[in-house]
Design a protein around this motif. Sequence first.
Motif, PDB file in Angstrom:
ATOM      1  N   ALA A 284      34.858  45.912  37.860  1.00 29.82           N
ATOM      2  CA  ALA A 284      34.820  44.557  38.135  1.00 29.82           C
ATOM      3  C   ALA A 284      35.251  44.101  39.630  1.00 29.82           C
ATOM      4  N   LEU A 285      36.817  44.047  39.777  1.00 25.20           N
ATOM      5  CA  LEU A 285      37.243  44.458  40.746  1.00 25.20           C
ATOM      6  C   LEU A 285      36.933  44.603  42.737  1.00 25.20           C
ATOM      7  N   GLU A 287      33.480  44.990  42.225  1.00 21.75           N
ATOM      8  CA  GLU A 287      32.287  44.442  42.694  1.00 21.75           C
ATOM      9  C   GLU A 287      32.411  42.850  43.549  1.00 21.75           C
ATOM     10  N   THR A 288      34.503  42.315  43.249  1.00 22.83           N
ATOM     11  CA  THR A 288      34.531  41.078  43.554  1.00 22.83           C
ATOM     12  C   THR A 288      34.779  41.069  44.857  1.00 22.83           C
ATOM     13  N   ILE A 289      35.095  42.136  45.505  1.00 24.82           N
ATOM     14  CA  ILE A 289      35.957  42.341  46.905  1.00 24.82           C
ATOM     15  C   ILE A 289      35.244  42.719  48.012  1.00 24.82           C
ATOM     16  N   VAL A 290      33.744  43.430  47.538  1.00 23.78           N
ATOM     17  CA  VAL A 290      32.192  43.825  47.978  1.00 23.78           C
ATOM     18  C   VAL A 290      32.812  42.821  49.538  1.00 23.78           C
ATOM     19  N   THR A 291      32.085  41.918  49.519  1.00 24.25           N
ATOM     20  CA  THR A 291      31.538  40.961  50.078  1.00 24.25           C
ATOM     21  C   THR A 291      32.983  39.879  50.940  1.00 24.25           C
ATOM     22  N   PRO A 292      33.682  39.661  50.356  1.00 22.13           N
ATOM     23  CA  PRO A 292      34.559  39.366  51.430  1.00 22.13           C
ATOM     24  C   PRO A 292      35.331  40.555  52.493  1.00 22.13           C
ATOM     25  N   LEU A 293      35.551  42.125  51.479  1.00 23.76           N
ATOM     26  CA  LEU A 293      36.039  42.608  52.340  1.00 23.76           C
ATOM     27  C   LEU A 293      35.105  42.657  53.583  1.00 23.76           C
ATOM     28  N   THR A 294      33.843  42.925  53.779  1.00 25.14           N
ATOM     29  CA  THR A 294      33.121  43.489  54.427  1.00 25.14           C
ATOM     30  C   THR A 294      31.882  42.205  55.600  1.00 25.14           C
ATOM     31  N   ALA A 459      35.668  44.159  23.438  1.00 23.81           N
ATOM     32  CA  ALA A 459      36.548  43.188  23.777  1.00 23.81           C
ATOM     33  C   ALA A 459      37.246  43.102  25.110  1.00 23.81           C
ATOM     34  N   SER A 460      37.373  44.587  25.230  1.00 20.23           N
ATOM     35  CA  SER A 460      38.307  44.861  26.170  1.00 20.23           C
ATOM     36  C   SER A 460      37.873  44.413  27.526  1.00 20.23           C
ATOM     37  N   GLY A 461      36.627  45.655  28.013  1.00 25.79           N
ATOM     38  CA  GLY A 461      35.896  45.499  28.426  1.00 25.79           C
ATOM     39  C   GLY A 461      35.687  44.078  29.117  1.00 25.79           C
ATOM     40  N   SER A 462      35.111  43.182  28.318  1.00 30.83           N
ATOM     41  CA  SER A 462      35.293  42.434  28.644  1.00 30.83           C
ATOM     42  C   SER A 462      36.054  40.894  29.380  1.00 30.83           C
ATOM     43  N   GLY A 463      37.920  41.180  28.600  1.00 33.77           N
ATOM     44  CA  GLY A 463      38.460  41.049  28.732  1.00 33.77           C
ATOM     45  C   GLY A 463      39.195  41.575  30.600  1.00 33.77           C
ATOM     46  N   ALA A 464      38.809  42.810  31.199  1.00 30.74           N
ATOM     47  CA  ALA A 464      38.505  43.499  32.075  1.00 30.74           C
ATOM     48  C   ALA A 464      37.666  42.871  33.052  1.00 30.74           C
ATOM     49  N   LEU A 467      40.386  39.642  34.586  1.00 31.46           N
ATOM     50  CA  LEU A 467      41.229  39.590  35.439  1.00 31.46           C
ATOM     51  C   LEU A 467      40.885  40.726  36.255  1.00 31.46           C
ATOM     52  N   GLY A 468      39.675  41.604  36.269  1.00 34.54           N
ATOM     53  CA  GLY A 468      39.545  42.444  37.595  1.00 34.54           C
ATOM     54  C   GLY A 468      39.971  41.474  38.477  1.00 34.54           C
ATOM     55  N   PRO A 469      38.536  40.339  38.471  1.00 34.43           N
ATOM     56  CA  PRO A 469      38.564  39.587  40.429  1.00 34.43           C
ATOM     57  C   PRO A 469      39.886  38.510  40.328  1.00 34.43           C
ATOM     58  N   VAL A 470      40.405  37.969  39.306  1.00 29.35           N
ATOM     59  CA  VAL A 470      41.660  37.267  39.092  1.00 29.35           C
ATOM     60  C   VAL A 470      42.782  38.138  39.963  1.00 29.35           C
ATOM     61  N   PHE A 471      42.686  39.401  39.393  1.00 27.99           N
ATOM     62  CA  PHE A 471      43.632  40.643  40.207  1.00 27.99           C
ATOM     63  C   PHE A 471      43.873  40.245  41.548  1.00 27.99           C
ATOM     64  N   ILE A 472      42.432  40.884  42.174  1.00 26.33           N
ATOM     65  CA  ILE A 472      41.906  41.590  43.282  1.00 26.33           C
ATOM     66  C   ILE A 472      41.935  40.257  43.803  1.00 26.33           C
ATOM     67  N   SER A 473      41.735  39.203  43.813  1.00 23.46           N
ATOM     68  CA  SER A 473      41.766  37.705  44.946  1.00 23.46           C
ATOM     69  C   SER A 473      43.245  37.514  45.171  1.00 23.46           C
ATOM     70  N   GLN A 474      43.503  38.005  44.149  1.00 22.64           N
ATOM     71  CA  GLN A 474      45.541  37.793  44.564  1.00 22.64           C
ATOM     72  C   GLN A 474      45.596  38.256  45.713  1.00 22.64           C
TER      73      GLN A 474
END
Length: 518
Positions: A284-285, A287-294, A459-464, A467-474
């Motif tokens: 998840a993180l 996928e989130t970071i790909v666009t801003p990173l590039t 549910a654990s996968g949904s939680g991940a 949280l993944g995008p929030v973690f990597i954004s910070q």
Amino acid sequence: MAGLRIESEQEPLLGDTPGNREWDILETEEHYKSRWRSIRILYLTMFLSSVGFSIVIMSIWPYLQKIDQTADASFLGWVIASYSLGQMVASPIFGFWSNYRPRKEPLIVSIFISVAANCLYAYVHVPASHNKYYMLIARGLVGFGAGNVAVIRSYTAGATSLQERTNSMANISTCQALGFILGPVFQTCFAFIGEKGVTWDVIKLQINMYTTPALLGAFLGILNIILIFAILREHRVDDSGRQCKNINFDEESTDEVQVPQGNIDQVAVVAINVLFFVILFIFALFETIVTPLTMDMYAWTQVQAVLYDGIILAALGVEAVVIFLGVKLFSRKIGERAILLGGLIVVWVGFFILLPWGNQFPKIQWEDLHNNSIPNTTFGEIIIGLWKSPMEDHNERPTGCSIEEAWCLYTPVIHLAQFLTSVVLIGIGYPVCNLMSYTLYSKILGPKPQGVYMGWLTASGSGARILGPVFISQVYAHWGPRWAFCLVCGIVVLTITLLGVVYKRLIAFSVRYGRIQE
């Protein structure tokens, strides 16, 4: 030939004699066909569930702006996250339900909720105010309906033998991946309808490029309900493939054995839940970071980033399908635990390659303007660039790594070849780990009802995914890619260590109790 195949699959194991009542019960050809018809209907259900999520994902932002001018990028983040929140809440509920009642009930109710949610999504323009909150509710309910993933996987685990399990789980994951890939394709096909479209005044229904995908999702849901009513039957077999007594079976049968007794290894269960959370968290993180990173590393414009990264993510989806099909063959020779370990190592190598090295630095964006990178944005703005079209870029914006990001001045550039190599490796490791986690989990749980346990795993996968995008954004905002990917590598190392600690415990329920050989 079918009869011969079935008989060979049902031969007694471990020297059991025909006089033993438990092993005398062979699966008839009729039962075999009915069992696999039911499983294939659930393949379709998984595919349609994935399509229901992804078919509107590319149009949510412009639709949200159209129906409610007060909606900002921050609220968009909540709309996107509401799907995973709904699924996280619903998965244990539907799983518990499926343990004690016929699986048709939670499946039909969950799909009906998704149908109603898609209809609500098509009508969010009607209220005079607070339209954005109706969209939030609609997407949350679609996610709630997607909680039936736990039922699908628990049914499949209970209706397949150990020999059939890996192939069946791989087919489910393949259908899920295909749904995520084809959903945006279907969305694109409706773009010709345009924003205005046509209006059915009698029922106040607008049929346009935003609502048509949701209406198609509702129609497919209704079709799915009909097929479940007509074809799905309750089936349960033990790890050897023999019919078991089913506590939620809705038909009388005297030709079944009792479910084998024994305690589930709770340490292994918790370990797989942690492993699965980390696997989904990392992807998840990523996928989130790909666009801003590039955009930061290669000075891509917003349009270029959306186009090129969209192609990359689509290629990852295709790669995942190929991996799912290939894992079927390797798992028979190598084993699920070894493949899971190998997948985690490949993921670690992928992120290690992403670490910035050398003396070349990215192009600096000196203008005090936002480039849709993470540091000056909310969670919703992380993904807002995905909905921007070329027509919105009337003025050419500055490109490169923003001067507001202090790490841009001292962090080396991640070369394109470096990035693409990492993408390929992560695209191999993630689907392998995802599939092996589900497969091992279902085997550890054994022939007992798995609904609640599968619910917690989902549910654990949904939680991940939340949280993944929030973690990597910070982390990316404050410290840049070097620290971000170092931390990810550390997390993967800890996960590999955990797998090593519990490695010998990750065995099938029947193997653990000596009923069959590994």
